[in-house]
Design a protein around this motif. Structure first.
Motif, PDB file in Angstrom:
ATOM      1  N   ILE A   1      43.487  33.465  31.637  1.00  0.00           N
ATOM      2  CA  ILE A   1      44.564  34.882  32.490  1.00  0.00           C
ATOM      3  C   ILE A   1      44.300  34.466  33.472  1.00  0.00           C
ATOM      4  O   ILE A   1      45.690  34.894  34.057  1.00  0.00           O
ATOM      5  CB  ILE A   1      44.442  35.542  31.086  1.00  0.00           C
ATOM      6  CG1 ILE A   1      44.404  35.407  29.959  1.00  0.00           C
ATOM      7  CG2 ILE A   1      45.058  37.678  32.077  1.00  0.00           C
ATOM      8  CD1 ILE A   1      43.909  36.976  29.131  1.00  0.00           C
ATOM      9  N   GLN A   2      43.734  34.752  34.574  1.00  0.00           N
ATOM     10  CA  GLN A   2      43.587  35.413  35.683  1.00  0.00           C
ATOM     11  C   GLN A   2      44.496  33.761  36.493  1.00  0.00           C
ATOM     12  O   GLN A   2      44.989  34.014  37.636  1.00  0.00           O
ATOM     13  CB  GLN A   2      42.046  35.201  36.552  1.00  0.00           C
ATOM     14  CG  GLN A   2      41.443  36.137  35.739  1.00  0.00           C
ATOM     15  CD  GLN A   2      40.785  36.980  36.455  1.00  0.00           C
ATOM     16  OE1 GLN A   2      39.308  35.780  37.316  1.00  0.00           O
ATOM     17  NE2 GLN A   2      40.429  38.023  37.157  1.00  0.00           N
ATOM     18  N   TYR A   3      44.244  32.540  35.008  1.00  0.00           N
ATOM     19  CA  TYR A   3      45.244  31.293  36.359  1.00  0.00           C
ATOM     20  C   TYR A   3      46.423  30.912  36.075  1.00  0.00           C
ATOM     21  O   TYR A   3      46.798  31.182  37.098  1.00  0.00           O
ATOM     22  CB  TYR A   3      43.838  30.060  35.666  1.00  0.00           C
ATOM     23  CG  TYR A   3      45.365  28.515  36.031  1.00  0.00           C
ATOM     24  CD1 TYR A   3      45.056  28.727  36.717  1.00  0.00           C
ATOM     25  CD2 TYR A   3      45.874  28.504  35.301  1.00  0.00           C
ATOM     26  CE1 TYR A   3      45.842  27.335  37.794  1.00  0.00           C
ATOM     27  CE2 TYR A   3      47.041  27.342  36.091  1.00  0.00           C
ATOM     28  CZ  TYR A   3      47.194  26.841  36.796  1.00  0.00           C
ATOM     29  OH  TYR A   3      48.173  25.920  37.047  1.00  0.00           O
ATOM     30  N   LEU A   4      47.132  31.588  34.996  1.00  0.00           N
ATOM     31  CA  LEU A   4      48.501  31.697  34.590  1.00  0.00           C
ATOM     32  C   LEU A   4      49.088  33.338  35.739  1.00  0.00           C
ATOM     33  O   LEU A   4      49.980  32.971  35.992  1.00  0.00           O
ATOM     34  CB  LEU A   4      48.115  32.548  33.125  1.00  0.00           C
ATOM     35  CG  LEU A   4      48.190  31.466  31.885  1.00  0.00           C
ATOM     36  CD1 LEU A   4      48.107  31.870  30.743  1.00  0.00           C
ATOM     37  CD2 LEU A   4      49.269  30.291  32.179  1.00  0.00           C
TER      38      LEU A   4
ATOM     39  N   PHE B   1      36.870  39.138  44.970  1.00  0.00           N
ATOM     40  CA  PHE B   1      36.159  37.757  44.658  1.00  0.00           C
ATOM     41  C   PHE B   1      35.578  37.080  45.079  1.00  0.00           C
ATOM     42  O   PHE B   1      35.822  35.975  44.445  1.00  0.00           O
ATOM     43  CB  PHE B   1      38.020  37.031  43.108  1.00  0.00           C
ATOM     44  CG  PHE B   1      37.691  38.242  42.267  1.00  0.00           C
ATOM     45  CD1 PHE B   1      36.986  38.463  41.295  1.00  0.00           C
ATOM     46  CD2 PHE B   1      39.024  39.300  42.600  1.00  0.00           C
ATOM     47  CE1 PHE B   1      37.757  38.818  40.348  1.00  0.00           C
ATOM     48  CE2 PHE B   1      39.596  39.685  41.733  1.00  0.00           C
ATOM     49  CZ  PHE B   1      39.153  39.882  40.939  1.00  0.00           C
ATOM     50  N   SER B   2      34.910  37.737  46.071  1.00  0.00           N
ATOM     51  CA  SER B   2      34.123  37.062  47.052  1.00  0.00           C
ATOM     52  C   SER B   2      32.848  36.340  46.822  1.00  0.00           C
ATOM     53  O   SER B   2      31.862  36.642  45.288  1.00  0.00           O
ATOM     54  CB  SER B   2      34.490  38.016  48.290  1.00  0.00           C
ATOM     55  OG  SER B   2      33.385  38.698  48.311  1.00  0.00           O
TER      56      SER B   2
ATOM     57  N   CYS C   1      32.641  31.451  39.208  1.00  0.00           N
ATOM     58  CA  CYS C   1      31.990  32.554  38.390  1.00  0.00           C
ATOM     59  C   CYS C   1      33.751  33.284  37.630  1.00  0.00           C
ATOM     60  O   CYS C   1      34.069  33.833  36.536  1.00  0.00           O
ATOM     61  CB  CYS C   1      32.064  33.869  39.184  1.00  0.00           C
ATOM     62  SG  CYS C   1      31.736  35.896  37.913  1.00  0.00           S
ATOM     63  N   TRP C   2      34.810  33.057  38.661  1.00  0.00           N
ATOM     64  CA  TRP C   2      36.265  33.281  39.059  1.00  0.00           C
ATOM     65  C   TRP C   2      37.053  31.866  39.336  1.00  0.00           C
ATOM     66  O   TRP C   2      38.052  32.383  39.839  1.00  0.00           O
ATOM     67  CB  TRP C   2      36.692  34.595  40.079  1.00  0.00           C
ATOM     68  CG  TRP C   2      34.997  35.494  39.661  1.00  0.00           C
ATOM     69  CD1 TRP C   2      35.303  36.687  38.356  1.00  0.00           C
ATOM     70  CD2 TRP C   2      34.777  36.139  40.235  1.00  0.00           C
ATOM     71  NE1 TRP C   2      34.392  37.784  38.938  1.00  0.00           N
ATOM     72  CE2 TRP C   2      33.861  37.466  39.967  1.00  0.00           C
ATOM     73  CE3 TRP C   2      34.611  35.525  42.004  1.00  0.00           C
ATOM     74  CZ2 TRP C   2      33.297  38.161  40.672  1.00  0.00           C
ATOM     75  CZ3 TRP C   2      32.906  36.529  42.330  1.00  0.00           C
ATOM     76  CH2 TRP C   2      32.472  37.596  41.823  1.00  0.00           C
ATOM     77  N   PRO C   3      37.023  31.132  38.821  1.00  0.00           N
ATOM     78  CA  PRO C   3      37.741  30.224  38.749  1.00  0.00           C
ATOM     79  C   PRO C   3      39.384  29.847  38.749  1.00  0.00           C
ATOM     80  O   PRO C   3      39.863  29.606  39.925  1.00  0.00           O
ATOM     81  CB  PRO C   3      37.881  28.805  37.821  1.00  0.00           C
ATOM     82  CG  PRO C   3      36.614  29.298  36.636  1.00  0.00           C
ATOM     83  CD  PRO C   3      36.414  31.103  37.100  1.00  0.00           C
ATOM     84  N   GLY C   4      39.551  30.344  37.781  1.00  0.00           N
ATOM     85  CA  GLY C   4      41.103  31.110  37.348  1.00  0.00           C
ATOM     86  C   GLY C   4      41.402  31.493  38.752  1.00  0.00           C
ATOM     87  O   GLY C   4      43.077  31.502  39.309  1.00  0.00           O
ATOM     88  N   PHE C   5      40.950  32.472  39.248  1.00  0.00           N
ATOM     89  CA  PHE C   5      41.538  33.135  40.306  1.00  0.00           C
ATOM     90  C   PHE C   5      41.162  32.605  41.394  1.00  0.00           C
ATOM     91  O   PHE C   5      42.612  31.807  42.793  1.00  0.00           O
ATOM     92  CB  PHE C   5      40.814  34.401  41.113  1.00  0.00           C
ATOM     93  CG  PHE C   5      41.021  35.502  41.281  1.00  0.00           C
ATOM     94  CD1 PHE C   5      41.555  35.761  42.665  1.00  0.00           C
ATOM     95  CD2 PHE C   5      41.340  36.945  40.493  1.00  0.00           C
ATOM     96  CE1 PHE C   5      42.186  37.243  43.173  1.00  0.00           C
ATOM     97  CE2 PHE C   5      42.377  37.716  40.635  1.00  0.00           C
ATOM     98  CZ  PHE C   5      42.059  38.027  42.197  1.00  0.00           C
TER      99      PHE C   5
END
Length: 551
Positions: free
Chosen positions: A248-251, A354-355, A433-437
């Motif tokens: 969802i973060q990627y979308l 998201f660092s 951890c946050w690849p979609g971002f």
């Protein structure tokens, strides 16, 4: 980039086979634990290829990015199984069910022939008055107990409440027994298959005395009937919740809807994909966030990452045996980490950009409060093995060329990929951890694209067939890639037949369509039979089938 709001209703995820991680109702994508393969539907293949090759004319933007989000979702499952410690244990549990019993099965075959299943033969032998002093029965019991103990671990890690049914099973001893036995067999397989030197990873043989003390003292979780508390969710819900929110973060970062309610209305939050998140909200006392980039979502994904990356048992030694279950069980870790977050409410807003700095700060605070190792400690222990000018460097040279030694290749392949993954995660924890971002929008850059490409799944299908293919990787020769896939899956087929031999009633099954995409596989079946006979002696076609006396 043109924003889009339409979400394809077919991009939903029902659960079916518990070891298949789906991303779509229509089969747009899946990752299979015991086959180590990422699959996409023909349509998803077409769209992903169009986007990666920048040949998008004639395709809708929404479809392109939704297909790629499925690709990301399933790649996250590969990372979970190969790059997290709990996932690696789950992945290696399948071959480990047999690895430590190979000598015992050879002894059994010499004494009893190919009687199937070994479990039923052993039970009948004990009913007939044989004792463990009989070497054939002793060998059979070792093989059966190893296979079942690890099977029980997989069930417990997957669904902690399965303890309620396992307690009714005569072969089940305790949660602690299954967990320690599984870790012991897997770490033994890692050390033996990779020829690691003493001290590079733990020596499970040193755990036996401590485990015996726990049994004799009837410690909670380590004695039959002394049931420990069990978590509300297991590794399945954590895996799926993590992969879904990354998707969802990627979308959203690609121009899709930014409000989580939109995804809820489109069915993206079927129970298995939202169970972990909803438990997280309850335990932390927080409300559903509105947006995909909420600090609450960032904290949830960070807790998922910590939950599936225990350090004790592997890669670090066990220090506190009484707490081993809570130290390594993903569901228990998830629960404790959520409660720790509730006790430090300032962390609810700690993830803003998201660092890496935010990841390390929050991870250190939560780990310390739970009594867990800082994740950097586990990564450093693995990465610190590099440069030994010995077995680790030799293994990573095999990883560089794909020219793997043939003995126990599946274990060598997975461990080398795990070490490589840890090396990059140590450097860029926020990306994993946050690849979609980091894979879309303003945060995407060539380094992110390179990291993603470096850690794509090893095996996948193609748009026109279900057959498994090795991914073409730069720097690896076609000859080595072909050798890799043939030897890797050749080894897995032998593990499969041996596991059938030990536990499953009825004749051997030779259903290899998942590997070749074909219903008829005469040559492959013949190869599997030859390899089985090479390892254990008898031809599987000569096996004697017996019924289990166990009701």
């Amino acid at each position: 980039m043109s924003p889009f709001s339409h979400l394809d209703p077919y991009l939903l995820n029902p659960a079916n086979d518990p070891l298949v991680f789906d991303a779509t109702l229509a089969g747009y994508g899946s990752y299979t634990t015991e086959h180590f393969v990422l699959r996409l539907s023909p349509r998803a293949h077409e769209l992903v290829d169009a986007l990666t090759q920048r040949d998008t004319e004639g395709h809708e933007v929404a479809e392109l990015y939704q297909a790629y989000s499925t690709y990301l979702h399933e790649t996250v499952h590969w990372w979970q199984h190969m790059g997290s410690t709990a996932g690696l244990i789950l992945s290696l549990a399948y071959p480990a069910q047999i690895y430590g019993s190979m000598t015992s099965l050879q002894t059994f075959a010499r004494g009893a022939g190919v009687v199937k299943p070994v479990k039923a033969w052993a039970h009948r032998a004990m009913l007939d008055g044989r004792t463990h002093s009989d070497p054939v029965l002793a060998a059979a019991n070792i093989a059966v107990n190893n296979a079942l103990d690890i099977k029980f671990y997989k069930q417990l890690a997957w669904s902690p409440e399965s303890i309620l049914s396992l307690e009714q099973t005569p072969y089940f001893q305790s949660v602690g027994h299954s967990y320690l036995k599984t870790y012991g067999e897997i770490v033994h397989a890692i050390n033996g298959s990779c020829d690691f030197a003493e001290g590079q990873f733990p020596d499970p043989g040193r755990w036996d005395a401590q485990f015996l003390k726990l049994q004799l003292s009837r410690s909670e979780g380590f004695h039959r009937g002394a049931r420990p508390p069990y978590a509300d969710i297991g590794i399945q819900q954590i895996f799926e919740g993590q992969a879904r929110f990354c998707q969802i973060q990627y979308l959203a970062s690609s121009g899709g809807p930014e409000l989580l309610q939109t995804y809820r209305e489109q069915g993206y939050f079927a129970p298995v994909y939202v169970d972990a998140f909803e438990l997280f909200l309850v335990l932390t006392g927080t409300e559903w966030p509105e947006r995909y980039d909420s600090p609450i979502v960032g904290l949830f994904l960070l807790i998922c990452d910590l939950a599936i990356n225990p350090t004790r048992g592997f890669p670090l030694d066990i220090e506190f045996f009484e707490g081993f279950i809570c130290d390594v069980d993903p569901g228990a870790r998830f629960t404790r980490l959520c409660l720790a977050a509730a006790e430090t409410p300032e962390l609810a807003q700690a993830v803003q950009s998201f660092s890496a700095q935010e990841y390390e700060h929050v991870a250190a605070r939560l780990s310390e409060r739970c009594g867990y190792d800082d994740p950097r400690t586990g990564l450093a222990a693995v990465v610190g093995l590099l440069g030994d000018k010995g077995p680790v460097d030799a293994l990573m040279e095999e990883h560089r060329t794909f020219n793997y030694a043939g003995v126990n290749m599946p274990v060598r392949v997975l461990i080398s990929h795990f070490i490589a993954f840890c090396q990059d995660k140590q450097r860029r924890p926020e990306f994993f951890c946050w690849p979609g971002f980091w894979m879309a929008g303003d945060k995407f850059n060539p380094e992110a694209g390179s990291l993603f490409a470096t850690h794509l799944s090893l095996f996948q299908d193609r748009g026109d067939t279900e057959q498994i293919f090795p991914r073409a990787v730069r720097g690896r020769s076609p000859e080595n890639i072909k050798k890799l896939v043939n030897t890797f899956f050749g080894g897995m087929l032998v593990f499969d037949l041996a596991l059938q031999w030990v536990l499953e009633p009825g004749p051997f099954r030779y259903d290899f369509k998942w590997l070749t995409g074909k219903s008829e596989n005469a040559a492959l079946i013949a190869l599997a039979k030859r390899q089985f006979a090479q390892y254990y002696g008898p031809d599987p076609d000569t096996c004697t089938l017996i019924d289990s006396p166990v009701p």
